[in-house]
Design a protein around this motif. Structure first.
Motif, PDB file in Angstrom:
ATOM      1  N   SER A  37      -3.342  16.954  -0.345  1.00 55.93           N
ATOM      2  CA  SER A  37      -4.516  16.694  -1.197  1.00 55.93           C
ATOM      3  C   SER A  37      -4.198  15.713  -2.319  1.00 55.93           C
ATOM      4  CB  SER A  37      -5.065  18.002  -1.765  1.00 55.93           C
ATOM      5  OG  SER A  37      -5.476  18.864  -0.742  1.00 55.93           O
ATOM      6  N   VAL A  38      -3.439  14.688  -1.973  1.00 53.04           N
ATOM      7  CA  VAL A  38      -3.080  13.635  -2.925  1.00 53.04           C
ATOM      8  C   VAL A  38      -3.612  12.316  -2.383  1.00 53.04           C
ATOM      9  CG1 VAL A  38      -1.163  12.360  -3.973  1.00 53.04           C
ATOM     10  CG2 VAL A  38      -1.025  14.842  -3.729  1.00 53.04           C
ATOM     11  N   SER A  39      -4.143  11.506  -3.247  1.00 54.06           N
ATOM     12  CA  SER A  39      -4.656  10.197  -2.876  1.00 54.06           C
ATOM     13  C   SER A  39      -3.552   9.151  -3.049  1.00 54.06           C
ATOM     14  CB  SER A  39      -5.847   9.858  -3.779  1.00 54.06           C
ATOM     15  OG  SER A  39      -6.212   8.523  -3.649  1.00 54.06           O
ATOM     16  N   VAL A  40      -3.305   8.366  -2.003  1.00 56.92           N
ATOM     17  CA  VAL A  40      -2.354   7.256  -2.094  1.00 56.92           C
ATOM     18  C   VAL A  40      -3.145   5.969  -1.901  1.00 56.92           C
ATOM     19  CG1 VAL A  40      -0.303   6.161  -1.140  1.00 56.92           C
ATOM     20  CG2 VAL A  40      -0.470   8.635  -1.185  1.00 56.92           C
ATOM     21  N   GLU A  41      -3.064   5.082  -2.881  1.00 57.05           N
ATOM     22  CA  GLU A  41      -3.862   3.860  -2.878  1.00 57.05           C
ATOM     23  C   GLU A  41      -2.974   2.649  -3.141  1.00 57.05           C
ATOM     24  OE1 GLU A  41      -6.579   4.629  -6.041  1.00 57.05           O
ATOM     25  OE2 GLU A  41      -7.273   6.494  -5.141  1.00 57.05           O
ATOM     26  N   PRO A  42      -3.399   1.497  -2.657  1.00 58.43           N
ATOM     27  CA  PRO A  42      -2.611   0.297  -2.904  1.00 58.43           C
ATOM     28  C   PRO A  42      -2.727  -0.234  -4.333  1.00 58.43           C
ATOM     29  CG  PRO A  42      -4.550  -0.242  -1.619  1.00 58.43           C
ATOM     30  CD  PRO A  42      -4.520   1.248  -1.769  1.00 58.43           C
ATOM     31  N   GLY A  43      -3.587   0.341  -5.150  1.00 55.70           N
ATOM     32  CA  GLY A  43      -3.760  -0.163  -6.509  1.00 55.70           C
ATOM     33  C   GLY A  43      -4.577  -1.443  -6.497  1.00 55.70           C
ATOM     34  N   GLN A  44      -4.548  -2.175  -7.574  1.00 51.81           N
ATOM     35  CA  GLN A  44      -5.298  -3.421  -7.654  1.00 51.81           C
ATOM     36  C   GLN A  44      -4.447  -4.558  -7.095  1.00 51.81           C
ATOM     37  OE1 GLN A  44      -6.624  -3.966 -11.679  1.00 51.81           O
ATOM     38  NE2 GLN A  44      -8.493  -2.829 -11.267  1.00 51.81           N
ATOM     39  N   LEU A  45      -4.788  -4.957  -5.903  1.00 52.36           N
ATOM     40  CA  LEU A  45      -4.056  -6.042  -5.262  1.00 52.36           C
ATOM     41  C   LEU A  45      -4.798  -7.355  -5.490  1.00 52.36           C
ATOM     42  CD1 LEU A  45      -3.188  -4.295  -1.885  1.00 52.36           C
ATOM     43  CD2 LEU A  45      -1.714  -4.607  -3.869  1.00 52.36           C
ATOM     44  N   PRO A  46      -4.068  -8.450  -5.531  1.00 52.35           N
ATOM     45  CA  PRO A  46      -4.730  -9.747  -5.718  1.00 52.35           C
ATOM     46  C   PRO A  46      -5.616 -10.084  -4.521  1.00 52.35           C
ATOM     47  CG  PRO A  46      -2.420 -10.044  -5.198  1.00 52.35           C
ATOM     48  CD  PRO A  46      -2.630  -8.576  -5.377  1.00 52.35           C
ATOM     49  N   SER A  47      -6.651 -10.861  -4.768  1.00 53.89           N
ATOM     50  CA  SER A  47      -7.548 -11.257  -3.678  1.00 53.89           C
ATOM     51  C   SER A  47      -6.884 -12.272  -2.752  1.00 53.89           C
ATOM     52  CB  SER A  47      -8.844 -11.830  -4.244  1.00 53.89           C
ATOM     53  OG  SER A  47      -8.563 -12.930  -5.082  1.00 53.89           O
ATOM     54  N   THR A  48      -5.925 -12.998  -3.264  1.00 59.18           N
ATOM     55  CA  THR A  48      -5.132 -13.911  -2.425  1.00 59.18           C
ATOM     56  C   THR A  48      -3.679 -13.478  -2.537  1.00 59.18           C
ATOM     57  OG1 THR A  48      -4.824 -15.476  -4.244  1.00 59.18           O
ATOM     58  CG2 THR A  48      -6.696 -15.858  -2.780  1.00 59.18           C
ATOM     59  N   THR A  49      -2.913 -13.847  -1.568  1.00 59.03           N
ATOM     60  CA  THR A  49      -1.511 -13.435  -1.577  1.00 59.03           C
ATOM     61  C   THR A  49      -0.605 -14.656  -1.521  1.00 59.03           C
ATOM     62  OG1 THR A  49       0.100 -11.940  -0.575  1.00 59.03           O
ATOM     63  CG2 THR A  49      -1.302 -13.174   0.912  1.00 59.03           C
ATOM     64  N   VAL A  50       0.592 -14.462  -1.948  1.00 53.98           N
ATOM     65  CA  VAL A  50       1.623 -15.487  -1.888  1.00 53.98           C
ATOM     66  C   VAL A  50       2.672 -14.983  -0.910  1.00 53.98           C
ATOM     67  CG1 VAL A  50       3.403 -16.681  -3.183  1.00 53.98           C
ATOM     68  CG2 VAL A  50       1.211 -16.195  -4.263  1.00 53.98           C
ATOM     69  N   LEU A  51       2.985 -15.781   0.079  1.00 57.15           N
ATOM     70  CA  LEU A  51       4.024 -15.389   1.019  1.00 57.15           C
ATOM     71  C   LEU A  51       5.383 -15.533   0.353  1.00 57.15           C
ATOM     72  CD1 LEU A  51       2.673 -17.044   4.281  1.00 57.15           C
ATOM     73  CD2 LEU A  51       2.382 -14.687   3.488  1.00 57.15           C
ATOM     74  N   VAL A  52       6.268 -14.583   0.631  1.00 60.97           N
ATOM     75  CA  VAL A  52       7.589 -14.571   0.014  1.00 60.97           C
ATOM     76  C   VAL A  52       8.657 -14.435   1.092  1.00 60.97           C
ATOM     77  CG1 VAL A  52       6.768 -13.604  -2.169  1.00 60.97           C
ATOM     78  CG2 VAL A  52       7.448 -12.071  -0.342  1.00 60.97           C
ATOM     79  N   LYS A  53       9.882 -14.808   0.762  1.00 63.31           N
ATOM     80  CA  LYS A  53      11.016 -14.630   1.674  1.00 63.31           C
ATOM     81  C   LYS A  53      11.752 -13.361   1.255  1.00 63.31           C
ATOM     82  CE  LYS A  53      12.439 -18.635   4.037  1.00 63.31           C
ATOM     83  NZ  LYS A  53      12.366 -18.360   5.417  1.00 63.31           N
ATOM     84  N   TRP A  54      11.455 -12.287   1.963  1.00 63.04           N
ATOM     85  CA  TRP A  54      12.049 -10.974   1.702  1.00 63.04           C
ATOM     86  C   TRP A  54      12.505 -10.379   3.023  1.00 63.04           C
ATOM     87  CZ3 TRP A  54       7.649  -8.213  -1.478  1.00 63.04           C
ATOM     88  CH2 TRP A  54       7.659  -8.669  -2.788  1.00 63.04           C
ATOM     89  N   ASP A  55      13.269  -9.310   2.923  1.00 60.84           N
ATOM     90  CA  ASP A  55      13.542  -8.471   4.083  1.00 60.84           C
ATOM     91  C   ASP A  55      12.407  -7.450   4.114  1.00 60.84           C
ATOM     92  OD1 ASP A  55      14.363  -6.514   5.898  1.00 60.84           O
ATOM     93  OD2 ASP A  55      16.476  -6.860   5.461  1.00 60.84           O
ATOM     94  N   GLY A  56      11.376  -7.756   4.881  1.00 63.25           N
ATOM     95  CA  GLY A  56      10.175  -6.933   4.903  1.00 63.25           C
ATOM     96  C   GLY A  56      10.441  -5.475   5.241  1.00 63.25           C
ATOM     97  N   ALA A  57      11.337  -5.228   6.194  1.00 62.78           N
ATOM     98  CA  ALA A  57      11.642  -3.846   6.586  1.00 62.78           C
ATOM     99  C   ALA A  57      12.254  -3.076   5.422  1.00 62.78           C
ATOM    100  CB  ALA A  57      12.577  -3.839   7.787  1.00 62.78           C
ATOM    101  N   ARG A  58      13.147  -3.719   4.680  1.00 64.42           N
ATOM    102  CA  ARG A  58      13.786  -3.043   3.530  1.00 64.42           C
ATOM    103  C   ARG A  58      12.776  -2.793   2.405  1.00 64.42           C
ATOM    104  NH1 ARG A  58      17.526  -1.122   6.266  1.00 64.42           N
ATOM    105  NH2 ARG A  58      19.108  -2.525   6.980  1.00 64.42           N
ATOM    106  N   ILE A  59      11.897  -3.754   2.185  1.00 66.90           N
ATOM    107  CA  ILE A  59      10.896  -3.582   1.130  1.00 66.90           C
ATOM    108  C   ILE A  59       9.924  -2.469   1.510  1.00 66.90           C
ATOM    109  CG2 ILE A  59       9.025  -4.705  -0.145  1.00 66.90           C
ATOM    110  CD1 ILE A  59      11.845  -5.629  -0.960  1.00 66.90           C
ATOM    111  N   GLU A  60       9.536  -2.389   2.782  1.00 64.36           N
ATOM    112  CA  GLU A  60       8.677  -1.281   3.222  1.00 64.36           C
ATOM    113  C   GLU A  60       9.401   0.045   3.044  1.00 64.36           C
ATOM    114  OE1 GLU A  60       5.908  -0.976   6.570  1.00 64.36           O
ATOM    115  OE2 GLU A  60       6.239  -3.123   6.838  1.00 64.36           O
ATOM    116  N   GLN A  61      10.698   0.077   3.319  1.00 65.10           N
ATOM    117  CA  GLN A  61      11.475   1.298   3.086  1.00 65.10           C
ATOM    118  C   GLN A  61      11.437   1.684   1.613  1.00 65.10           C
ATOM    119  OE1 GLN A  61      15.358   0.244   4.632  1.00 65.10           O
ATOM    120  NE2 GLN A  61      15.046   1.495   6.454  1.00 65.10           N
ATOM    121  N   LEU A  62      11.542   0.688   0.751  1.00 64.29           N
ATOM    122  CA  LEU A  62      11.492   0.935  -0.683  1.00 64.29           C
ATOM    123  C   LEU A  62      10.141   1.529  -1.078  1.00 64.29           C
ATOM    124  CD1 LEU A  62      12.530   0.620  -3.615  1.00 64.29           C
ATOM    125  CD2 LEU A  62      11.571  -1.676  -3.560  1.00 64.29           C
ATOM    126  N   PHE A  63       9.043   0.907  -0.629  1.00 62.32           N
ATOM    127  CA  PHE A  63       7.719   1.422  -0.952  1.00 62.32           C
ATOM    128  C   PHE A  63       7.548   2.847  -0.424  1.00 62.32           C
ATOM    129  CE2 PHE A  63       5.940  -3.167  -0.960  1.00 62.32           C
ATOM    130  CZ  PHE A  63       6.224  -3.309  -2.306  1.00 62.32           C
TER     131      PHE A  63
END
Length: 82
Positions: A37-63
């Motif tokens: 019974s907890v709400s998980v939301e992305p928060g206020q995200l920008p309407s446009t995004t900037v692509l970045v050079k990250w290790d996406g899998a590791r960042i998803e693990q972090l989130f």
């Protein structure tokens, strides 16, 4: 963490959309959050995004780790926003 300390944590950089990573992490944890019974939301995200050079899998693990930790300490009826 132990692998990172030893320098054995593979890192694969690629162009990723950070907004998509946040949305994926929210979606991946939504069932558990709903069960608690907890709400998980992305928060206020920008309407446009900037692509970045990250290790996406590791960042998803972090989130996901942040959400899982927050779920442990958020009472029913609470809200988690990334």
């Amino acid at each position: 963490v132990a692998l990172a300390d030893l320098g054995r944590l593979p890192v694969t950089f690629a162009t990723v959309d950070p907004v998509a990573l946040i949305r994926n992490a929210v979606w991946a944890n939504s069932r558990r959050a709903k069960a608690q019974s907890v709400s998980v939301e992305p928060g206020q995200l920008p309407s446009t995004t900037v692509l970045v050079k990250w290790d996406g899998a590791r960042i998803e693990q972090l989130f996901t780790a942040l959400i899982e930790s927050s779920l442990r300490y958020t009472p029913a009826g609470g809200r988690i926003a990334l």
